[in-house]
Write a protein that holds these residues in place. Sequence first.
Motif, PDB file in Angstrom:
ATOM      1  N   MET A  74      -6.332 -43.818 -35.973  1.00  0.00           N
ATOM      2  CA  MET A  74      -7.599 -44.329 -36.992  1.00  0.00           C
ATOM      3  C   MET A  74      -6.578 -45.214 -38.058  1.00  0.00           C
ATOM      4  SD  MET A  74     -10.547 -44.539 -37.998  1.00  0.00           S
ATOM      5  CE  MET A  74     -11.707 -43.227 -37.103  1.00  0.00           C
ATOM      6  N   ALA A  75      -5.470 -44.820 -38.316  1.00  0.00           N
ATOM      7  CA  ALA A  75      -4.820 -45.097 -39.577  1.00  0.00           C
ATOM      8  C   ALA A  75      -4.225 -46.743 -39.219  1.00  0.00           C
ATOM      9  CB  ALA A  75      -3.405 -44.465 -39.790  1.00  0.00           C
ATOM     10  N   GLU A  76      -4.217 -47.041 -37.806  1.00  0.00           N
ATOM     11  CA  GLU A  76      -3.760 -48.503 -37.708  1.00  0.00           C
ATOM     12  C   GLU A  76      -5.046 -49.228 -37.306  1.00  0.00           C
ATOM     13  OE1 GLU A  76      -0.833 -48.744 -37.564  1.00  0.00           O
ATOM     14  OE2 GLU A  76      -0.561 -46.437 -38.105  1.00  0.00           O
ATOM     15  N   ARG A  77      -6.077 -48.972 -37.470  1.00  0.00           N
ATOM     16  CA  ARG A  77      -7.413 -49.696 -37.405  1.00  0.00           C
ATOM     17  C   ARG A  77      -7.349 -50.457 -38.784  1.00  0.00           C
ATOM     18  NH1 ARG A  77     -10.883 -48.553 -32.977  1.00  0.00           N
ATOM     19  NH2 ARG A  77     -10.339 -46.478 -31.942  1.00  0.00           N
ATOM     20  N   SER A  78      -8.223 -51.564 -38.772  1.00  0.00           N
ATOM     21  CA  SER A  78      -8.705 -52.259 -40.055  1.00  0.00           C
ATOM     22  C   SER A  78      -9.544 -51.416 -40.894  1.00  0.00           C
ATOM     23  CB  SER A  78      -9.247 -53.344 -39.415  1.00  0.00           C
ATOM     24  OG  SER A  78     -10.598 -53.338 -38.899  1.00  0.00           O
ATOM     25  N   VAL A  79      -9.468 -51.787 -42.022  1.00  0.00           N
ATOM     26  CA  VAL A  79     -10.209 -51.126 -43.138  1.00  0.00           C
ATOM     27  C   VAL A  79     -11.767 -51.347 -42.835  1.00  0.00           C
ATOM     28  CG1 VAL A  79     -10.942 -51.361 -45.585  1.00  0.00           C
ATOM     29  CG2 VAL A  79      -8.741 -51.308 -44.761  1.00  0.00           C
ATOM     30  N   GLU A  80     -12.119 -52.413 -42.243  1.00  0.00           N
ATOM     31  CA  GLU A  80     -13.560 -52.609 -41.755  1.00  0.00           C
ATOM     32  C   GLU A  80     -13.865 -51.555 -40.673  1.00  0.00           C
ATOM     33  OE1 GLU A  80     -16.568 -56.335 -40.157  1.00  0.00           O
ATOM     34  OE2 GLU A  80     -14.082 -56.303 -40.433  1.00  0.00           O
ATOM     35  N   GLN A  81     -12.956 -51.666 -39.564  1.00  0.00           N
ATOM     36  CA  GLN A  81     -13.503 -50.665 -38.748  1.00  0.00           C
ATOM     37  C   GLN A  81     -13.288 -49.093 -39.030  1.00  0.00           C
ATOM     38  OE1 GLN A  81     -10.009 -51.865 -35.893  1.00  0.00           O
ATOM     39  NE2 GLN A  81     -11.510 -52.185 -34.416  1.00  0.00           N
ATOM     40  N   GLN A  82     -12.442 -48.729 -39.686  1.00  0.00           N
ATOM     41  CA  GLN A  82     -12.430 -47.230 -40.481  1.00  0.00           C
ATOM     42  C   GLN A  82     -13.690 -47.003 -41.121  1.00  0.00           C
ATOM     43  OE1 GLN A  82      -9.021 -47.206 -42.975  1.00  0.00           O
ATOM     44  NE2 GLN A  82      -7.706 -47.588 -40.925  1.00  0.00           N
ATOM     45  N   THR A  83     -14.327 -48.041 -41.982  1.00  0.00           N
ATOM     46  CA  THR A  83     -15.486 -47.871 -42.776  1.00  0.00           C
ATOM     47  C   THR A  83     -16.560 -47.796 -41.957  1.00  0.00           C
ATOM     48  OG1 THR A  83     -14.619 -48.915 -44.537  1.00  0.00           O
ATOM     49  CG2 THR A  83     -16.953 -48.735 -44.528  1.00  0.00           C
ATOM     50  N   LYS A  84     -16.841 -48.673 -40.804  1.00  0.00           N
ATOM     51  CA  LYS A  84     -17.858 -48.598 -39.853  1.00  0.00           C
ATOM     52  C   LYS A  84     -17.926 -47.327 -39.024  1.00  0.00           C
ATOM     53  CE  LYS A  84     -20.169 -51.955 -36.675  1.00  0.00           C
ATOM     54  NZ  LYS A  84     -19.970 -53.191 -35.881  1.00  0.00           N
ATOM     55  N   ILE A  85     -16.807 -46.821 -38.769  1.00  0.00           N
ATOM     56  CA  ILE A  85     -16.666 -45.661 -37.905  1.00  0.00           C
ATOM     57  C   ILE A  85     -17.154 -44.449 -38.815  1.00  0.00           C
ATOM     58  CG2 ILE A  85     -15.202 -44.078 -36.770  1.00  0.00           C
ATOM     59  CD1 ILE A  85     -13.483 -46.468 -35.924  1.00  0.00           C
ATOM     60  N   GLY A  86     -16.856 -44.434 -39.914  1.00  0.00           N
ATOM     61  CA  GLY A  86     -17.185 -43.465 -41.055  1.00  0.00           C
ATOM     62  C   GLY A  86     -18.574 -43.449 -41.040  1.00  0.00           C
ATOM     63  N   GLU A  87     -19.242 -44.483 -41.400  1.00  0.00           N
ATOM     64  CA  GLU A  87     -20.782 -44.986 -41.748  1.00  0.00           C
ATOM     65  C   GLU A  87     -21.351 -44.707 -40.315  1.00  0.00           C
ATOM     66  OE1 GLU A  87     -20.351 -48.645 -44.840  1.00  0.00           O
ATOM     67  OE2 GLU A  87     -20.864 -48.872 -42.645  1.00  0.00           O
ATOM     68  N   THR A  88     -21.048 -44.674 -39.140  1.00  0.00           N
ATOM     69  CA  THR A  88     -21.644 -44.383 -37.861  1.00  0.00           C
ATOM     70  C   THR A  88     -21.736 -43.037 -37.779  1.00  0.00           C
ATOM     71  OG1 THR A  88     -20.987 -46.439 -36.787  1.00  0.00           O
ATOM     72  CG2 THR A  88     -21.802 -44.705 -35.558  1.00  0.00           C
ATOM     73  N   LEU A  89     -20.859 -42.117 -37.891  1.00  0.00           N
ATOM     74  CA  LEU A  89     -20.614 -40.861 -37.954  1.00  0.00           C
ATOM     75  C   LEU A  89     -21.583 -40.296 -38.902  1.00  0.00           C
ATOM     76  CD1 LEU A  89     -16.710 -40.319 -37.437  1.00  0.00           C
ATOM     77  CD2 LEU A  89     -18.516 -40.166 -35.878  1.00  0.00           C
ATOM     78  N   ALA A  90     -21.513 -40.545 -40.111  1.00  0.00           N
ATOM     79  CA  ALA A  90     -22.481 -40.234 -41.331  1.00  0.00           C
ATOM     80  C   ALA A  90     -23.873 -40.029 -40.941  1.00  0.00           C
ATOM     81  CB  ALA A  90     -22.012 -40.685 -42.518  1.00  0.00           C
ATOM     82  N   LYS A  91     -24.429 -41.257 -40.169  1.00  0.00           N
ATOM     83  CA  LYS A  91     -25.721 -41.653 -40.075  1.00  0.00           C
ATOM     84  C   LYS A  91     -26.111 -40.580 -38.701  1.00  0.00           C
ATOM     85  CE  LYS A  91     -28.791 -45.167 -38.479  1.00  0.00           C
ATOM     86  NZ  LYS A  91     -28.635 -46.794 -37.925  1.00  0.00           N
ATOM     87  N   LEU A  92     -25.156 -40.464 -37.994  1.00  0.00           N
ATOM     88  CA  LEU A  92     -25.426 -39.554 -36.429  1.00  0.00           C
ATOM     89  C   LEU A  92     -25.408 -37.978 -37.036  1.00  0.00           C
ATOM     90  CD1 LEU A  92     -23.940 -41.716 -33.928  1.00  0.00           C
ATOM     91  CD2 LEU A  92     -26.493 -41.227 -34.246  1.00  0.00           C
ATOM     92  N   GLY A  93     -24.751 -37.529 -38.131  1.00  0.00           N
ATOM     93  CA  GLY A  93     -24.453 -36.348 -38.497  1.00  0.00           C
ATOM     94  C   GLY A  93     -23.247 -35.823 -37.529  1.00  0.00           C
ATOM     95  N   MET A  94     -22.391 -36.751 -37.436  1.00  0.00           N
ATOM     96  CA  MET A  94     -21.275 -36.330 -36.532  1.00  0.00           C
ATOM     97  C   MET A  94     -20.082 -35.991 -37.357  1.00  0.00           C
ATOM     98  SD  MET A  94     -21.700 -38.739 -33.191  1.00  0.00           S
ATOM     99  CE  MET A  94     -20.484 -37.837 -32.077  1.00  0.00           C
ATOM    100  N   ARG A  95     -18.949 -35.272 -37.071  1.00  0.00           N
ATOM    101  CA  ARG A  95     -17.736 -35.071 -37.912  1.00  0.00           C
ATOM    102  C   ARG A  95     -16.599 -35.834 -37.248  1.00  0.00           C
ATOM    103  NH1 ARG A  95     -16.421 -28.739 -38.727  1.00  0.00           N
ATOM    104  NH2 ARG A  95     -16.980 -28.347 -36.453  1.00  0.00           N
TER     105      ARG A  95
END
Length: 305
Positions: A74-95
């Motif tokens: 994850m630390a090697e992904r772009s800031v945009e990817q990291q943010t999008k993954i976080g938003e997707t997890l939050a929307k789905l209620g995933m950790r």
Amino acid sequence: MQRRLFLRNSLLSAGALAISNSLSAKSQVNPSSKFKLDYAPHDGMFSTSAGGDFIDQIKYMYDLGFRSIEDNGMAERSVEQQTKIGETLAKLGMRMGVFVVPKGGNGANTLAAKNSRHVEIFLEGCRKSVEVAKRCNAKWVTVVPGDFEKNLPIALQTANVIEALRRGAAIFEPHGIVMVLEPLSDSPDLFLRTSTQTYEICKAVDSPSCKILFDAYHLQKNEGNLIKNLELCWDEIPYIQVGDNPGRREPTTGEINYKNVFKFLYDKGYKGVVGMEHGTSLQGKQGEQRLVEAYREVDDFSTTK
């Protein structure tokens, strides 16, 4: 003769169809129901079925009943990817499970050496990880202290590791992030090898941000006696990873009785992530289907609660 051949082929075809339907039915039993424990797949584990995009894979994982993910890189992904993954997890209620603190590789820049350059690389990785964790809603980060420094006594190496980890923990503590130390079996050169050694170090660091990542695959190879060592080190273990041995593939493919291990975790009241840190025994969609079936099988244990 032709009639007998026809009947034999018909019976073989019917048998194959029955087996196929049985496997299909088995994999489709409550496909979206949650598991008893919180198993976390990683990027690529369902890429044949869901495609190469990790966001699509996460959604597919959710539909299969998984409620967490891992992403070592994850630390090697772009800031945009990291943010999008976080938003997707939050929307789905995933950790979000663990990602690896960037320090140059498992054996590199060893904290056992008391080398100021090595320590600074580690601390810079900790600072970077805080920002990454904020974007993807991570609470755990993996740390491997590095290789032995063989020209120093083991007691001094241990003291050096403890000192460096205390500095790392001070970076993570204000943010509620826990670095989990992972004993590995990949190389005999690695300093951190057993659960009890890691337990001793965590007790010495004495921080809520320095705990144990108990990877059952590595620790089966290095020490065995998994359930007993889980019990001994329990108060310092907030995170579990799995993979069967030999082969580092899904549960049911090797010697570890994961149904018993998972029952132990459940009965202990474990609410953390169980990272699926392994490959698959079969390729393609067949392998992905077998992966889900294996976790449904070992998750089907009787409970005492």
